[in-house]
Design a protein around this motif. Structure first.
Motif, short mmCIF file in Angstrom:
data_model
loop_
_atom_site.label_atom_id
_atom_site.label_comp_id
_atom_site.label_asym_id
_atom_site.label_seq_id
_atom_site.Cartn_x
_atom_site.Cartn_y
_atom_site.Cartn_z
N ALA A 1 -69.39 110.15 49.04
CA ALA A 1 -68.30 109.61 48.22
C ALA A 1 -68.72 108.32 47.53
CB ALA A 1 -67.06 109.37 49.09
N GLY A 2 -69.39 107.45 48.27
CA GLY A 2 -69.87 106.20 47.67
C GLY A 2 -70.88 106.44 46.57
N ALA A 3 -71.83 107.35 46.85
CA ALA A 3 -72.84 107.69 45.84
C ALA A 3 -72.20 108.29 44.59
CB ALA A 3 -73.86 108.66 46.43
N ALA A 4 -71.14 109.09 44.78
CA ALA A 4 -70.45 109.72 43.65
C ALA A 4 -69.80 108.68 42.74
CB ALA A 4 -69.39 110.70 44.16
N VAL A 5 -69.19 107.65 43.35
CA VAL A 5 -68.59 106.58 42.56
C VAL A 5 -69.67 105.84 41.77
CG1 VAL A 5 -67.33 104.38 42.65
CG2 VAL A 5 -66.63 106.28 44.12
N GLY A 6 -70.79 105.54 42.45
CA GLY A 6 -71.89 104.87 41.77
C GLY A 6 -72.49 105.71 40.66
N LEU A 7 -72.66 107.01 40.93
CA LEU A 7 -73.19 107.93 39.93
C LEU A 7 -72.28 107.99 38.71
CD1 LEU A 7 -75.24 110.15 39.13
CD2 LEU A 7 -73.81 111.79 40.36
N PHE A 8 -70.97 108.03 38.94
CA PHE A 8 -70.01 108.04 37.84
C PHE A 8 -70.15 106.78 36.99
CE2 PHE A 8 -65.88 106.82 36.09
CZ PHE A 8 -65.55 107.96 35.34
N ASN A 9 -70.22 105.62 37.64
CA ASN A 9 -70.39 104.36 36.92
C ASN A 9 -71.66 104.39 36.06
OD1 ASN A 9 -68.11 102.90 37.74
ND2 ASN A 9 -69.12 102.14 39.59
N GLY A 10 -72.77 104.77 36.70
CA GLY A 10 -74.05 104.78 36.00
C GLY A 10 -74.07 105.75 34.83
N PHE A 11 -73.49 106.93 35.03
CA PHE A 11 -73.48 107.95 33.98
C PHE A 11 -72.67 107.49 32.76
CE2 PHE A 11 -72.02 111.82 31.87
CZ PHE A 11 -73.20 112.54 31.76
N VAL A 12 -71.49 106.94 33.03
CA VAL A 12 -70.64 106.47 31.93
C VAL A 12 -71.32 105.33 31.16
CG1 VAL A 12 -68.46 105.31 31.37
CG2 VAL A 12 -68.48 107.20 33.00
N ILE A 13 -71.92 104.40 31.90
CA ILE A 13 -72.57 103.26 31.26
C ILE A 13 -73.80 103.69 30.45
CG2 ILE A 13 -73.89 101.15 31.74
CD1 ILE A 13 -71.98 100.84 34.23
N ALA A 14 -74.61 104.57 31.06
CA ALA A 14 -75.86 104.98 30.41
C ALA A 14 -75.65 105.97 29.27
CB ALA A 14 -76.80 105.58 31.46
N LYS A 15 -74.79 106.96 29.49
CA LYS A 15 -74.66 108.04 28.50
C LYS A 15 -73.61 107.78 27.43
CE LYS A 15 -77.81 110.54 30.47
NZ LYS A 15 -79.14 110.71 29.81
N PHE A 16 -72.55 107.06 27.78
CA PHE A 16 -71.49 106.80 26.81
C PHE A 16 -71.56 105.40 26.21
CE2 PHE A 16 -69.80 110.23 29.45
CZ PHE A 16 -69.36 111.13 28.49
N ARG A 17 -72.57 104.63 26.69
CA ARG A 17 -72.81 103.29 26.16
C ARG A 17 -71.58 102.38 26.27
NH1 ARG A 17 -77.09 105.30 26.63
NH2 ARG A 17 -78.77 105.50 25.12
N ILE A 18 -70.83 102.54 27.34
CA ILE A 18 -69.68 101.67 27.57
C ILE A 18 -70.14 100.50 28.42
CG2 ILE A 18 -67.37 101.49 28.60
CD1 ILE A 18 -66.98 104.44 28.05
N ASN A 19 -69.71 99.31 28.04
CA ASN A 19 -70.10 98.08 28.74
C ASN A 19 -69.86 98.20 30.25
OD1 ASN A 19 -69.23 95.24 29.83
ND2 ASN A 19 -70.57 94.88 28.07
N ALA A 20 -70.84 97.74 31.04
CA ALA A 20 -70.74 97.84 32.50
C ALA A 20 -69.54 97.06 33.04
CB ALA A 20 -72.02 97.31 33.15
#
Length: 318
Positions: free
Chosen positions: A100-119
């Motif tokens: 569950a923790g990894a999934a939250v982190g993965l979601f954060n990283g994916f959105v930031i990296a792929k959608f170019r949304i500010n961290a």
């Protein structure tokens, strides 16, 4: 002479000198500070901040932030307790919490990296979402631990030292090694120094960001499991404001907010400074209201130190 003193104070060795001085002063002036009981209590109190700081160091060094760590710690602690209660297996509960923790982190990283949304914006949003999930899953109430063996995660000792402290020290060693001795660590610092130059040099910046945030999620889960064991329940409101303490500890330890600079030794000292400040206030029976003020002042000082270090580094290069 003044320049030499300034250089020492703003360098890595300066942080160690300041920490040593502060430790000696506190030891001599605060009653019961140096007792074995208080030292073990101090180390246990910094476990949550220290575990999360191991990977927040990578986020900051790569020019990113993660403001969702407090919510993720509370959420994964809840997941560990609820999954353990539901399955009757502590091991399974821990594994589910890590996923569950990894999934939250993965979601954060994916959105930031792929959608170019500010961290900052992305993790601010997930901070609210994940905290909401923790509250919804428990109906806003604490969830008690059914299996007493879950308590042993934090109560057990190895060679007289509580297990969570050993876990923290192991994580310090592991992530310190990753930062200084692996390609992953060097690429993180390269991205923080200049993302475009790192990309041109062949570093997959998007994949690195996703990996860093996923690791951040895993350490949040570890911290959440340890915290739930220590407070004997899953608390949806646990770890509120943790993100500020973690960032303060990292920046105090010399991790640059502008990216490209980080040392594990500095982060350890930063974590200990935060822990000692809170420990001393508790020993002196200072009201919790004032502790908020002190934490805020420490955060401001950390940012000021970071600015001075960056300025000194720029002048040295110039």
């Amino acid at each position: 002479m003044t320049q030499t003193v300034r250089k020492i104070l703003l360098g890595d060795q300066g942080l160690l000198v300041l920490f040593a001085l502060a430790f000696v002063i506190v030891s001599l002036t605060v009653p019961n500070f140096l007792t074995e009981r208080n030292m073990l209590g101090l180390l246990q109190s910094v476990v949550t901040v220290g575990v999360v700081a191991c990977t927040m160091m990578f986020c900051l060094a790569g020019r990113d932030f993660d403001l969702s760590v407090g919510s993720n710690v509370a959420f994964t602690g809840m997941v560990a307790v609820m999954a353990s209660n539901a399955t009757g297996s502590i091991t399974l509960g821990i594994l589910v919490a890590l996923v569950a923790g990894a999934a939250v982190g993965l979601f954060n990283g994916f959105v930031i990296a792929k959608f170019r949304i500010n961290a900052l914006i992305t993790t601010l949003a997930t901070m609210q979402i994940v905290r909401g999930l923790a509250l919804i899953s428990s109906d806003g109430r604490a969830v008690g631990i059914q299996d007493p063996n879950f308590y042993q995660i934090s109560l057990s000792k190895i060679a007289g030292v509580p297990t969570p402290i050993w876990i923290l020290m192991i994580l310090f060693l592991v992530f310190g090694f990753i930062l200084t001795r692996t390609v992953f660590g060097k690429n993180t610092l390269a991205i923080g120094g200049n993302p475009e130059a790192a990309r041109l040099a062949g570093v997959d910046v998007d994949r690195m960001r996703i990996a860093i945030f996923t690791l951040q999620g895993v350490t949040c889960a570890i911290a959440g499991i340890l915290l739930a064991s220590r407070i004997t329940s899953g608390q949806p409101n646990a770890a509120t404001g943790l993100e500020l303490s973690v960032i303060s500890a990292c920046v105090l330890g010399g991790v640059s907010l502008a990216g490209g600079r980080a040392t594990m030794t500095g982060v350890i000292i930063g974590v200990m400074i935060m822990g000692i400040a809170e420990n001393v206030m508790n020993l002196l029976n200072i009201q919790a209201f004032y502790q908020y003020v002190v934490r805020g002042v420490i955060l401001l000082l950390a940012v000021l130190l970071d600015n001075l270090r960056t300025l000194a580094s720029s002048r040295a290069k110039g």
